[in-house]
Design a protein around this motif. Structure first.
Motif, mmCIF file in Angstrom:
data_model
loop_
_atom_site.group_PDB
_atom_site.id
_atom_site.type_symbol
_atom_site.label_atom_id
_atom_site.label_comp_id
_atom_site.label_asym_id
_atom_site.label_seq_id
_atom_site.Cartn_x
_atom_site.Cartn_y
_atom_site.Cartn_z
ATOM 1 N N UNK A 78 0.833 -1.231 0.134
ATOM 2 C CA UNK A 78 -0.204 -0.134 -0.023
ATOM 3 C C UNK A 78 1.013 1.247 0.156
ATOM 4 N N UNK A 79 0.731 2.050 -1.141
ATOM 5 C CA UNK A 79 1.765 3.131 -1.270
ATOM 6 C C UNK A 79 0.945 4.169 -1.923
ATOM 7 N N UNK A 80 1.452 5.391 -1.642
ATOM 8 C CA UNK A 80 0.815 6.700 -1.916
ATOM 9 C C UNK A 80 1.958 7.600 -2.672
ATOM 10 N N UNK A 81 1.221 8.589 -3.417
ATOM 11 C CA UNK A 81 2.102 9.449 -3.869
ATOM 12 C C UNK A 81 2.283 10.538 -2.876
ATOM 13 N N UNK A 82 3.083 11.618 -2.935
ATOM 14 C CA UNK A 82 3.359 12.648 -2.269
ATOM 15 C C UNK A 82 2.071 13.508 -1.713
ATOM 16 N N UNK A 83 1.137 13.549 -2.674
ATOM 17 C CA UNK A 83 -0.283 14.325 -2.461
ATOM 18 C C UNK A 83 -0.995 13.421 -1.782
ATOM 19 N N UNK A 84 -0.871 12.244 -1.670
ATOM 20 C CA UNK A 84 -1.871 11.284 -0.852
ATOM 21 C C UNK A 84 -2.408 10.492 -1.742
ATOM 22 N N UNK A 133 11.711 -8.251 0.504
ATOM 23 C CA UNK A 133 11.219 -7.416 -0.622
ATOM 24 C C UNK A 133 11.867 -5.945 -0.540
ATOM 25 N N UNK A 134 11.779 -5.237 -1.907
ATOM 26 C CA UNK A 134 12.216 -3.895 -1.435
ATOM 27 C C UNK A 134 11.464 -3.158 -2.520
ATOM 28 N N UNK A 135 11.298 -1.994 -2.556
ATOM 29 C CA UNK A 135 10.791 -1.085 -3.290
ATOM 30 C C UNK A 135 11.608 0.318 -3.698
ATOM 31 N N UNK A 136 11.378 0.298 -4.970
ATOM 32 C CA UNK A 136 12.234 1.769 -5.293
ATOM 33 C C UNK A 136 11.320 2.781 -6.206
ATOM 34 N N UNK A 137 11.256 3.972 -6.087
ATOM 35 C CA UNK A 137 10.413 4.906 -6.698
ATOM 36 C C UNK A 137 11.354 5.840 -7.355
ATOM 37 N N UNK A 138 10.809 6.446 -8.609
ATOM 38 C CA UNK A 138 11.204 7.610 -9.301
ATOM 39 C C UNK A 138 11.165 8.944 -8.577
ATOM 40 N N UNK A 139 10.057 9.166 -7.731
ATOM 41 C CA UNK A 139 9.880 10.230 -6.754
ATOM 42 C C UNK A 139 9.795 9.696 -5.539
ATOM 43 N N UNK A 140 9.952 10.466 -4.472
ATOM 44 C CA UNK A 140 9.431 10.003 -3.271
ATOM 45 C C UNK A 140 7.927 9.990 -2.903
ATOM 46 N N UNK A 141 7.760 8.555 -2.163
ATOM 47 C CA UNK A 141 6.428 8.217 -1.921
ATOM 48 C C UNK A 141 6.450 7.854 -0.459
ATOM 49 N N UNK A 142 4.931 7.735 -0.112
ATOM 50 C CA UNK A 142 4.679 7.461 1.385
ATOM 51 C C UNK A 142 4.321 5.898 1.269
ATOM 52 N N UNK A 143 5.037 5.181 2.080
ATOM 53 C CA UNK A 143 4.612 3.698 2.305
ATOM 54 C C UNK A 143 4.008 3.407 3.404
ATOM 55 N N UNK A 144 2.652 3.031 3.246
ATOM 56 C CA UNK A 144 1.798 2.595 4.452
ATOM 57 C C UNK A 144 2.250 1.152 4.877
ATOM 58 N N UNK A 145 2.470 0.126 3.848
ATOM 59 C CA UNK A 145 2.531 -1.122 4.226
ATOM 60 C C UNK A 145 3.180 -1.687 2.956
ATOM 61 N N UNK A 146 4.259 -2.589 3.518
ATOM 62 C CA UNK A 146 4.951 -3.467 2.642
ATOM 63 C C UNK A 146 5.315 -4.943 3.196
ATOM 64 N N UNK A 147 4.780 -6.021 2.621
ATOM 65 C CA UNK A 147 4.931 -7.224 3.170
ATOM 66 C C UNK A 147 6.176 -7.721 2.487
ATOM 67 N N UNK A 148 7.053 -8.510 3.216
ATOM 68 C CA UNK A 148 7.886 -9.536 2.892
ATOM 69 C C UNK A 148 7.346 -10.464 1.874
ATOM 70 N N UNK A 149 8.043 -11.157 0.790
ATOM 71 C CA UNK A 149 7.068 -11.827 0.123
ATOM 72 C C UNK A 149 6.293 -12.688 0.502
ATOM 73 N N UNK A 150 5.044 -12.707 0.016
ATOM 74 C CA UNK A 150 4.100 -13.556 0.444
ATOM 75 C C UNK A 150 4.030 -14.949 0.420
#
Length: 694
Positions: A78-84, A133-150
């Motif tokens: 679950x991830x969001x842009x900087x503007x929500x 697991x890892x996540x990379x973004x071109x622009x800064x983002x807000x991370x709400x939830x990231x699971x290790x590989x399910x």
């Protein structure tokens, strides 16, 4: 196009597969498959059917289930842009990197500028798989939830086992039945926690400690986690582990989960336990001197508390050494104006009132007795009544009106200046004194969850370890509040619980052995009257419970009678004679036919010897003890079996059992299928049985 990958050891196979470049899903995890198994066929037969009222195709239960694939359960990200704005991902495979025992799958979502990577590595010796697991973004983002590989959970399972607890009551087992919906556990206290050890075991139907299939998980992170065990409407089950939600308070361009350690066992819960014990001991914990035997500890906390007096401490150290102690640990109260727990935390300078000539006179005395010296710190905490708080109130984490814990706040470990200050103060003490050991405490939960706090603590520990590689560190957090594989990458011992009550320890140690080996699990002989429970227990029982793990003493030795001192010396001597093999042994939980008996078998790495500890925790419901079956012995071998504390038999044990008078030779077949019939015993006593392969 279908693509599949596999990881194998001698015991298990993990197979991942995908089609049309979608996120991969685990299509098989269990007993090792033949080398020539057709993985594409596995993928096609893995699919479940659809029926009326459902979708025309079932969404993948992938390593990170996606809402955009119409997945009906908890998404893996679950991830969001900087503007929500919520970013609904649709990842496509870019590349798969395969090495021996390793797999890395890289996916991109070009529309949202995101790259997701799932990594797997299998240890063929310990049978533990690390998934991250890892996540990379071109622009800064807000991370709400990231699971290790399910990972999917097995269908032939009726329950799951996770862990709860409290201060002085850690590692309590929860058994929860599977049912449609979600078991959701989240720890937002900012540390691993007494209440939420980040582990899960899923036994298949009929599994016990010693037989059957079982799957186990551990999330190696010290800052609070979330666990989801969900049964979807279509019957599939998924397991997710990750940092607690919204632990990443600032937008970033890169995020990474902690490693999720998983293992499959075809040998019951013990197979999972041994895998984790070996992996932690041999792959994660790095001792400064692997050839040095684990020393018998003496900790002075329950002997003197804050009342530090040099002549008294010297006398106590001398008595501890005479009992067999090899390391003396000076606990809280040596610094600042620390006369109680309301002041001076973070003022890490020796108190000249208590130690006018510094710590060296005590250290020299301890070394003269042949013991090494350890010192207590609680680096991540600060008292409002301290010189450092008065000088730097902005260093404290959280608001001024926060609820204090043990009269203290937490320092903001994300601040570089806080890390530098703590490093300089601790390093100064270590440079000026011959100190070989740190007891590193953490006595309160955080006022808010923040992953940067944990990363800052890790960074400080890593820096100190690099500067002082000879110094061992014990992880203590009001006892067992920070026990996980993440903290144990940086430390060498854990303090399982602040409870020195041997009856409570017996059960806690038994359950903790599902993940923890003896070599890192501190267990001390406490005072005659336990300071946390008020219970009075016999010295023999207290000593043998401590001898099950990394043994120590935490009491005022001046209280001991001659008989108590003699018993303690005897058990310590036995532990020293056997620690060479016991600290590398596998701890195996035995199936006790009597619920009042908590029993385990420690089996040497070469299987040439074992010791069984059978602790009587309560009064039995039947008169005569039932035979106790052993495990993992050679059926054809014969073992010389000796009840080494047979002189402890109570007056009501009046039978003529051979074990009460001599050693016996028995086959592995007999010991595993009939078992040992032990003498009758009172509650709160322990039988200790040695076995040597003939």
């Amino acid at each position: 196009m279908i693509q599949c990958w596999r990881l194998d050891d001698r015991r298990q196979t993990l197979v991942l597969g995908s089609h049309r470049d979608h996120l991969a899903e685990v299509i098989y995890w269990g007993p090792r498959l033949p080398d020539d198994e057709d993985l594409n066929t596995l993928f096609t037969v893995h699919a479940i059917d659809v029926t009326g009222g459902m979708l025309d195709l079932n969404p993948e239960l992938s390593v990170s289930p996606e809402a955009t694939r119409t997945f009906p359960g908890q998404p893996g990200l679950i991830v969001r842009a900087r503007d929500g704005t919520q970013l609904l991902t649709k990842f496509c495979l870019v590349k798969a990197n395969e090495e021996r025992g390793k797999l890395s799958l890289v996916y991109t979502d070009e529309n949202n500028g995101l790259t997701y990577t799932a990594r797997f590595a299998i240890n063929t010796r310990t049978h533990v798989i690390e998934a991250q697991a890892s996540l990379e973004a071109d622009q800064p983002v807000h991370l709400h939830w990231m699971s290790a590989p399910v990972i999917p959970a097995p269908q032939l399972s009726d329950e799951m086992i996770d862990f709860a607890g409290r201060w002085c009551g850690e590692f309590q087992l929860n058994r929860t039945a599977w049912s449609p919906g979600m078991r959701f556990r989240e720890n937002r206290t900012g540390r691993t926690g007494h209440e939420h050890f980040p582990g899960l075991i899923i036994p298949c139907r009929g599994a016990t400690n010693t037989q059957g299939h079982a799957y186990a998980f551990h999330y190696g992170w010290s800052g609070g986690h979330k666990m989801i065990a969900e049964e979807l409407p279509d019957g599939r089950r998924q397991i997710q582990f990750g940092h607690a939600e919204r632990m990443e308070v600032a937008p970033q361009t890169r995020f990474q989960t902690a490693p999720l350690y998983i293992t499959f066992s075809d040998d019951g819960l013990n197979g999972c336990a041994v895998a984790f014990q070996r992996h932690l001991r041999d792959e994660i914990v790095h001792m400064p001197d692997v050839a040095r035997p684990r020393p018998v500890h003496f900790n002075c906390w329950e002997a003197v508390y804050f009342d530090h007096n040099l002549p008294t401490l010297k006398e106590i150290a001398s008595r501890a050494a005479a009992l067999g102690a090899e390391r003396f640990v000076l606990d809280d109260g040596w610094f600042g104006r620390r006369d109680d727990d309301t002041r001076a935390l973070s003022d890490w300078e020796v108190d000249p009132r208590k130690y006018p000539d510094g710590l060296n006179p005590l250290i020299d005395h301890v070394h003269g007795l042949g013991m090494t010296f350890g010192l207590w710190f609680e680096p991540e905490m600060i008292n409002p009544d301290s010189d450092i708080h008065r000088a730097h109130p902005d260093w404290a984490l959280g608001g001024e009106d926060q609820i204090l814990g043990r009269n203290q706040k937490a320092l903001n470990m994300a601040l570089a200046e806080v890390q530098d200050f703590l490093f300089d103060r601790i390093a100064s003490v270590l440079r000026d004194h011959a100190i070989e050991y740190i007891k590193w405490d953490h006595n309160r939960v955080l006022p808010m969850p923040d992953a940067d706090q944990t990363r800052g603590s890790y960074a400080l520990m890593d820096r100190l370890r690099a500067e002082f590689p000879h110094v061992e560190i014990e992880s203590c957090a009001s006892g067992g509040g920070r026990i996980d594989f993440g903290i144990l990458k940086r430390t060498h011992r854990i303090w399982l619980s602040d409870s020195n009550d041997a009856l409570e320890r017996l059960k806690m140690q038994h359950n903790a052995a599902l993940f923890l080996p003896a070599a890192v699990t501190g267990s001390h002989v406490g005072p005659r009257k336990c300071h946390t429970s008020g219970r009075i227990l016999d010295m023999s029982f207290r000593a043998w419970v401590a001898a099950q793990r990394h043994m120590g003493i935490e009491m005022d030795p001046r209280e001991l009678t001659d008989d108590e001192a003699g018993t303690l010396e005897t058990v310590i001597g036995w532990w020293k004679e056997n620690r060479g093999w016991m600290m590398d042994a596998d701890i195996l939980r035995l199936e006790s036919p009597d619920p009042a008996v908590v029993a385990e078998q420690q089996l040497a790495a070469d299987h040439a010897r074992f010791v069984v500890f059978a602790g009587k925790a309560a009064t039995s419901s039947q008169i005569a003890p039932r035979p106790l079956r052993l495990t993992r012995l050679d059926p054809q071998a014969r073992y010389r079996v000796t009840l080494i504390n047979r002189d402890s038999a109570g007056s009501l044990s009046r039978g003529t059992q051979t074990l009460k008078s001599e050693s016996v030779d028995l086959s592995g077949t007999y010991l595993m299928n009939h078992g040992l019939t032990l003498p009758w015993s009172f509650p709160e006593t322990m039988w200790v049985i040695e076995g040597l392969r003939r």
